[in-house]
Design a protein around this motif. Structure first.
Motif, mmCIF file in Angstrom:
data_model
loop_
_atom_site.group_PDB
_atom_site.id
_atom_site.type_symbol
_atom_site.label_atom_id
_atom_site.label_comp_id
_atom_site.label_asym_id
_atom_site.label_seq_id
_atom_site.Cartn_x
_atom_site.Cartn_y
_atom_site.Cartn_z
ATOM 1 N N PRO A 52 0.822 -1.216 0.000
ATOM 2 C CA PRO A 52 0.000 0.000 0.000
ATOM 3 C C PRO A 52 0.857 1.268 0.000
ATOM 4 O O PRO A 52 1.861 1.352 0.697
ATOM 5 C CB PRO A 52 -0.811 -0.110 1.288
ATOM 6 C CG PRO A 52 -0.021 -1.025 2.166
ATOM 7 C CD PRO A 52 0.719 -1.953 1.250
ATOM 8 N N ILE A 53 0.449 2.229 -0.797
ATOM 9 C CA ILE A 53 1.046 3.558 -0.814
ATOM 10 C C ILE A 53 0.139 4.426 0.056
ATOM 11 O O ILE A 53 -1.013 4.667 -0.280
ATOM 12 C CB ILE A 53 1.110 4.124 -2.256
ATOM 13 C CG1 ILE A 53 1.818 3.173 -3.203
ATOM 14 C CG2 ILE A 53 1.730 5.509 -2.250
ATOM 15 C CD1 ILE A 53 3.280 2.926 -2.898
ATOM 16 N N TYR A 54 0.662 4.855 1.199
ATOM 17 C CA TYR A 54 -0.171 5.599 2.142
ATOM 18 C C TYR A 54 -0.280 7.077 1.806
ATOM 19 O O TYR A 54 -1.264 7.720 2.153
ATOM 20 C CB TYR A 54 0.364 5.429 3.568
ATOM 21 C CG TYR A 54 0.155 4.028 4.093
ATOM 22 C CD1 TYR A 54 -1.097 3.641 4.560
ATOM 23 C CD2 TYR A 54 1.176 3.102 4.106
ATOM 24 C CE1 TYR A 54 -1.315 2.354 5.036
ATOM 25 C CE2 TYR A 54 0.971 1.816 4.580
ATOM 26 C CZ TYR A 54 -0.273 1.455 5.042
ATOM 27 O OH TYR A 54 -0.492 0.189 5.497
ATOM 28 N N GLN A 55 0.736 7.631 1.184
ATOM 29 C CA GLN A 55 0.719 9.036 0.805
ATOM 30 C C GLN A 55 1.049 9.113 -0.680
ATOM 31 O O GLN A 55 2.071 8.594 -1.108
ATOM 32 C CB GLN A 55 1.763 9.837 1.593
ATOM 33 C CG GLN A 55 1.733 9.640 3.096
ATOM 34 C CD GLN A 55 0.422 10.031 3.738
ATOM 35 O OE1 GLN A 55 -0.253 10.940 3.283
ATOM 36 N NE2 GLN A 55 0.054 9.339 4.797
ATOM 37 N N CYS A 56 0.200 9.751 -1.462
ATOM 38 C CA CYS A 56 0.438 9.896 -2.899
ATOM 39 C C CYS A 56 0.280 11.371 -3.254
ATOM 40 O O CYS A 56 -0.757 11.973 -2.959
ATOM 41 C CB CYS A 56 -0.525 9.036 -3.699
ATOM 42 S SG CYS A 56 -0.152 9.022 -5.469
ATOM 43 N N MET A 57 1.319 11.934 -3.845
ATOM 44 C CA MET A 57 1.322 13.345 -4.162
ATOM 45 C C MET A 57 1.524 13.558 -5.656
ATOM 46 O O MET A 57 2.183 12.772 -6.326
ATOM 47 C CB MET A 57 2.445 14.067 -3.406
ATOM 48 C CG MET A 57 2.234 14.146 -1.906
ATOM 49 S SD MET A 57 2.422 12.598 -1.009
ATOM 50 C CE MET A 57 4.107 12.175 -1.271
ATOM 51 N N GLU A 58 0.987 14.651 -6.143
ATOM 52 C CA GLU A 58 1.118 15.012 -7.548
ATOM 53 C C GLU A 58 2.382 15.851 -7.738
ATOM 54 O O GLU A 58 2.637 16.793 -6.965
ATOM 55 C CB GLU A 58 -0.113 15.814 -7.963
ATOM 56 C CG GLU A 58 -0.164 16.167 -9.408
ATOM 57 C CD GLU A 58 -1.458 16.876 -9.783
ATOM 58 O OE1 GLU A 58 -1.492 17.427 -10.888
ATOM 59 O OE2 GLU A 58 -2.414 16.880 -8.987
ATOM 60 N N LEU A 59 3.183 15.494 -8.756
ATOM 61 C CA LEU A 59 4.378 16.267 -9.081
ATOM 62 C C LEU A 59 3.982 17.727 -9.299
ATOM 63 O O LEU A 59 3.007 18.023 -9.973
ATOM 64 C CB LEU A 59 5.040 15.707 -10.346
ATOM 65 C CG LEU A 59 6.356 16.370 -10.756
ATOM 66 C CD1 LEU A 59 7.446 16.079 -9.745
ATOM 67 C CD2 LEU A 59 6.779 15.882 -12.143
ATOM 68 N N GLY A 60 4.732 18.634 -8.701
ATOM 69 C CA GLY A 60 4.453 20.059 -8.818
ATOM 70 C C GLY A 60 3.572 20.604 -7.712
ATOM 71 O O GLY A 60 3.349 21.809 -7.623
ATOM 72 N N SER A 61 3.071 19.726 -6.838
ATOM 73 C CA SER A 61 2.169 20.180 -5.776
ATOM 74 C C SER A 61 2.937 20.606 -4.528
ATOM 75 O O SER A 61 4.107 20.282 -4.344
ATOM 76 C CB SER A 61 1.165 19.075 -5.421
ATOM 77 O OG SER A 61 1.819 17.969 -4.834
ATOM 78 N N THR A 62 2.248 21.323 -3.672
ATOM 79 C CA THR A 62 2.740 21.700 -2.347
ATOM 80 C C THR A 62 1.702 21.222 -1.348
ATOM 81 O O THR A 62 0.506 21.414 -1.556
ATOM 82 C CB THR A 62 2.912 23.226 -2.235
ATOM 83 O OG1 THR A 62 3.867 23.657 -3.205
ATOM 84 C CG2 THR A 62 3.383 23.629 -0.843
ATOM 85 N N GLU A 63 2.151 20.581 -0.281
ATOM 86 C CA GLU A 63 1.232 20.090 0.746
ATOM 87 C C GLU A 63 1.736 20.473 2.129
ATOM 88 O O GLU A 63 2.931 20.429 2.391
ATOM 89 C CB GLU A 63 1.095 18.563 0.677
ATOM 90 C CG GLU A 63 0.405 18.065 -0.558
ATOM 91 C CD GLU A 63 0.069 16.584 -0.495
ATOM 92 O OE1 GLU A 63 0.251 15.961 0.585
ATOM 93 O OE2 GLU A 63 -0.367 16.049 -1.522
ATOM 94 N N ASP A 64 0.812 20.835 2.985
ATOM 95 C CA ASP A 64 1.099 21.030 4.401
ATOM 96 C C ASP A 64 0.586 19.813 5.151
ATOM 97 O O ASP A 64 -0.546 19.377 4.920
ATOM 98 C CB ASP A 64 0.405 22.283 4.926
ATOM 99 C CG ASP A 64 1.022 23.575 4.410
ATOM 100 O OD1 ASP A 64 2.019 23.512 3.677
ATOM 101 O OD2 ASP A 64 0.498 24.649 4.736
ATOM 102 N N TRP A 65 1.426 19.262 6.019
ATOM 103 C CA TRP A 65 1.055 18.099 6.823
ATOM 104 C C TRP A 65 1.162 18.469 8.300
ATOM 105 O O TRP A 65 2.016 19.256 8.693
ATOM 106 C CB TRP A 65 1.999 16.924 6.575
ATOM 107 C CG TRP A 65 1.944 16.293 5.224
ATOM 108 C CD1 TRP A 65 1.178 16.645 4.154
ATOM 109 C CD2 TRP A 65 2.721 15.174 4.799
ATOM 110 N NE1 TRP A 65 1.425 15.818 3.096
ATOM 111 C CE2 TRP A 65 2.377 14.900 3.456
ATOM 112 C CE3 TRP A 65 3.673 14.378 5.414
ATOM 113 C CZ2 TRP A 65 2.938 13.864 2.729
ATOM 114 C CZ3 TRP A 65 4.242 13.343 4.691
ATOM 115 C CH2 TRP A 65 3.870 13.089 3.364
#
Length: 140
Positions: free
Chosen positions: A10-23
């Motif tokens: 399982p991939i628990y975190q999947c992000m889009e290239l070029g995105s910015t995320e705050d966790w």
């Protein structure tokens, strides 16, 4: 060379290239945990370390966040006759130059070995969502 089968992890975190995320990383234990992510650094925006016995939080807010790949998530506190207050760290990621799968984990080896580790993946915008759970080739 040997051919290794693929396996679906399982991939628990999947992000889009070029995105910015705050966790917000939360620690619901009474032991601090050094959070480490491979490949992609982050900026620490705020650290909320609850005071012993009272759980009162005086946040540390970074005036000039720097890029890093490890941060200590403070221990949580059981308030006397009250709730458990978790330690928290607020971080910001920018996913700008790597597509692929890697890990995040607790940097205490015994914790990592006992499961405090997750797979994360960065995918291209056109592959976002559908590419998040595809199989990972085994390495040798």
């Amino acid at each position: 060379l040997h051919a290794f089968p693929t396996r679906a992890l399982p991939i628990y975190q999947c992000m889009e290239l070029g995105s910015t995320e705050d966790w917000v990383l939360e620690n619901y234990t009474t032991v601090p945990h050094p959070f480490h992510i491979h490949i992609n650094p982050f900026q620490v925006l705020e650290i909320d370390a609850p005071a012993p016995t009272t759980g009162t939080i005086t946040p540390y807010i970074a005036k000039y966040p720097v890029w890093q790949d490890v941060v200590n998530i403070p221990a949580g506190v059981q308030v006397t006759n009250g709730p458990f207050v978790p330690g928290k760290v607020h971080i910001r990621h920018r996913f700008v130059d790597f597509v692929g799968t890697y890990v995040l984990h607790c940097h205490i080896l015994a914790h990592e070995d006992r499961g405090m580790m997750q797979l994360v993946r960065v995918v291209t915008p056109e592959n976002y969502k559908k590419g998040c759970q595809s199989e990972i080739p085994m390495h040798h």
